[in-house]
Design a protein around this motif. Structure first.
Motif, PDB file in Angstrom:
ATOM      1  N   ILE A 110      31.942  19.527   1.534  1.00 50.49           N
ATOM      2  CA  ILE A 110      31.442  20.830   1.121  1.00 50.49           C
ATOM      3  C   ILE A 110      31.021  20.694  -0.337  1.00 50.49           C
ATOM      4  N   GLY A 111      29.752  20.951  -0.616  1.00 48.54           N
ATOM      5  CA  GLY A 111      29.221  20.752  -1.960  1.00 48.54           C
ATOM      6  C   GLY A 111      28.260  19.586  -1.978  1.00 48.54           C
ATOM      7  N   SER A 112      27.020  19.835  -2.414  1.00 49.82           N
ATOM      8  CA  SER A 112      26.000  18.792  -2.386  1.00 49.82           C
ATOM      9  C   SER A 112      26.053  17.853  -3.586  1.00 49.82           C
ATOM     10  N   SER A 113      26.929  18.135  -4.556  1.00 49.85           N
ATOM     11  CA  SER A 113      27.106  17.234  -5.688  1.00 49.85           C
ATOM     12  C   SER A 113      28.430  16.496  -5.562  1.00 49.85           C
ATOM     13  N   PRO A 114      28.428  15.177  -5.562  1.00 49.86           N
ATOM     14  CA  PRO A 114      29.678  14.419  -5.439  1.00 49.86           C
ATOM     15  C   PRO A 114      30.634  14.640  -6.610  1.00 49.86           C
ATOM     16  N   LYS A 115      30.158  15.225  -7.691  1.00 51.04           N
ATOM     17  CA  LYS A 115      30.996  15.410  -8.870  1.00 51.04           C
ATOM     18  C   LYS A 115      32.089  16.451  -8.653  1.00 51.04           C
ATOM     19  N   CYS A 116      31.814  17.440  -7.824  1.00 50.18           N
ATOM     20  CA  CYS A 116      32.830  18.494  -7.618  1.00 50.18           C
ATOM     21  C   CYS A 116      32.827  18.981  -6.175  1.00 50.18           C
ATOM     22  N   ASP A 117      32.669  18.059  -5.244  1.00 48.49           N
ATOM     23  CA  ASP A 117      32.688  18.450  -3.838  1.00 48.49           C
ATOM     24  C   ASP A 117      34.106  18.402  -3.282  1.00 48.49           C
ATOM     25  N   VAL A 118      34.241  18.765  -2.018  1.00 54.28           N
ATOM     26  CA  VAL A 118      35.522  18.717  -1.315  1.00 54.28           C
ATOM     27  C   VAL A 118      35.290  17.973  -0.004  1.00 54.28           C
ATOM     28  N   LYS A 119      36.041  16.932   0.216  1.00 57.97           N
ATOM     29  CA  LYS A 119      35.898  16.139   1.440  1.00 57.97           C
ATOM     30  C   LYS A 119      36.542  16.881   2.615  1.00 57.97           C
ATOM     31  N   VAL A 120      35.929  16.724   3.777  1.00 51.09           N
ATOM     32  CA  VAL A 120      36.374  17.449   4.977  1.00 51.09           C
ATOM     33  C   VAL A 120      36.434  16.495   6.162  1.00 51.09           C
ATOM     34  N   ARG A 121      37.496  16.582   6.934  1.00 47.38           N
ATOM     35  CA  ARG A 121      37.586  15.852   8.201  1.00 47.38           C
ATOM     36  C   ARG A 121      37.626  16.853   9.347  1.00 47.38           C
ATOM     37  N   LEU A 122      36.667  16.730  10.268  1.00 45.32           N
ATOM     38  CA  LEU A 122      36.629  17.552  11.475  1.00 45.32           C
ATOM     39  C   LEU A 122      37.252  16.777  12.629  1.00 45.32           C
ATOM     40  N   ILE A 123      38.138  17.428  13.374  1.00 47.35           N
ATOM     41  CA  ILE A 123      38.766  16.817  14.548  1.00 47.35           C
ATOM     42  C   ILE A 123      38.586  17.796  15.703  1.00 47.35           C
ATOM     43  N   SER A 124      37.894  17.362  16.746  1.00 50.78           N
ATOM     44  CA  SER A 124      37.508  18.290  17.807  1.00 50.78           C
ATOM     45  C   SER A 124      37.714  17.707  19.190  1.00 50.78           C
ATOM     46  N   ASP A 125      37.900  18.611  20.143  1.00 46.26           N
ATOM     47  CA  ASP A 125      37.984  18.205  21.545  1.00 46.26           C
ATOM     48  C   ASP A 125      36.635  18.349  22.238  1.00 46.26           C
TER      49      ASP A 125
END
Length: 408
Positions: A110-125
């Motif tokens: 979330i966030g298009s700049s790597p300087k202050c983004d937040v990493k996200v892991r999606l886990i789905s069925d």
């Protein structure tokens, strides 16, 4: 969890070749041409197949599903969910996903700049849910999630029992599903068809990522951009004003990040992802009483004050955010004030009037553009009415420690 099988992990797609068995392995690296409006900060890779894949994923769209949040700042927004209820729900969902033979995982940001983004892991069925949700996120390097200090985890259980909410005591009888978020745990749960409600999902993701982005030096703002020639204008306005001129603004969702590097977007846009610092800020207010002038220039302290109030015809929307407050609006306003002063960003207040006299999109854009080339007078409230007292009464009731520099 077991038997996790990666699906649509974009960080590896740049090295993959399309095959008949993997029709969605379509990715091209795109380098943005340097221009006056595009930031020189390192940005994200945009997938050229964005529109096609999003259309394939978005065959069904829902809206208004229940959103339950714990750990958000009191004062409005969605219903609460208790810690025991969320813990019980999380256990049920993870057990359900673990029982599925094929599990799909996607890492993004979330966030298009790597300087202050937040990493996200999606886990789905569900692969269709994964495809839909993955297009909200920006690409992130392999293993970036495991190396991040505050990653978010999203659990998507499309095939879980429709009665899961009721069974654990939430009382939710929504057959299409619901969304539950725990800001303290950095966890999001989407049950049933909730993944199809993109607006509510993005609201939840914005709430979860907000404190992390803020801690990393970014200001997550409910705003959009108007790009005019060499100038970038940051706009805060009521939703109906945004709707009336949506073709002139970016992004399609009201969500940007203001940082020392410029402006970035919270969610994938399918277009340019980074812009330089704004030349000016426009705060749109709706005041049918006429106390607020049609357009006026604000000092940084006045801009922070009106930003915090978010006044719209008798109602106050702090920080222009009608969604979930995961950051204290006063702290956000203080940081906003500092940014305006440090970078010498001009600020203006525009009265869109509201009601039947609401300014249409083209007129609003024209006013914004013309203001940049004109000598606009400083803000002076017109005589009559008690609007200033209403501001003061509301803000002091919500934020008793209002800084002296904040002024009407």
């Amino acid at each position: 969890m077991k038997n996790f099988k990666p699906f649509f992990v974009e960080s590896s797609f740049a090295r993959s070749r399309p095959t008949s068995s993997n029709p969605f392995f379509l990715s091209s690296q795109r380098k943005f041409a340097a221009s006056a409006s595009v930031s020189q900060d390192e940005g994200r890779v945009i997938d050229y197949s964005y529109g096609l894949n999003l259309a394939l994923a978005g065959k069904e769209s829902l809206s208004g599903l229940p959103l339950l949040v714990r750990g958000h700042v009191p004062g409005g927004g969605p219903s609460e969910i208790s810690k025991p209820h969320f813990t019980k729900l999380l256990k049920q969902v993870t057990n359900h996903i673990s029982s599925i033979s094929n599990i799909f995982v996607h890492d993004g940001a979330i966030g298009s700049s790597p300087k202050c983004d937040v990493k996200v892991r999606l886990i789905s069925d569900s692969p269709s849910a994964m495809l839909s949700l993955s297009h909200m996120l920006w690409e992130t390097p392999t293993r970036a999630v495991s190396q991040d200090s505050c990653p978010l985890t999203v659990y998507v259980a499309t095939s879980i029992s429709p009665g899961i909410g009721e069974s654990i005591g939430l009382g939710s009888k929504e057959n299409d599903g619901f969304i539950a978020a725990d800001i303290e745990r950095s966890s999001l749960i989407l049950c049933g068809k909730a993944f199809s409600d993109s607006n509510t999902t993005k609201e939840a993701l914005a709430a979860l990522s907000g404190p992390v982005i803020f801690a990393r030096g970014g200001l997550p703002l409910s705003a959009r951009l108007l790009v005019s020639g060499d100038s970038v204008v940051l706009l805060f306005a009521p939703k109906r004003t945004f709707k009336s001129c949506r073709d002139l603004l970016v992004p399609s969702d009201a969500g940007v990040i203001l940082s020392s590097k410029g402006l970035a977007f919270l969610f994938q846009t399918g277009g340019s992802n980074l812009f330089k610092l704004p030349a000016s800020v426009f705060l749109a207010s709706s005041d049918s009483s006429g106390v607020i002038p049609s357009v006026s220039k604000l000092s940084p302290g006045q801009a922070a004050y009106h930003f915090l109030a978010g006044y719209q015809n008798g109602k106050f929307i702090p920080a222009y955010n009608k969604g979930t407050w995961s950051i204290d609006p006063l702290e956000l306003a203080k940081a906003f004030l500092s940014k305006l002063k440090d970078d010498q960003i001009s600020s203006y207040l525009f009265n869109v009037n509201g009601g039947e006299n609401n300014v249409n999109g083209k007129d609003f854009a024209k006013v914004v553009q013309s203001t940049l080339s004109e000598n606009i007078p400083p803000f002076r409230a017109k005589s009559g009415g008690d609007l200033e007292e209403k501001y003061k009464s509301f803000l002091l009731s919500k934020f008793p420690d209002l800084p002296e520099e904040f002024s009407f």
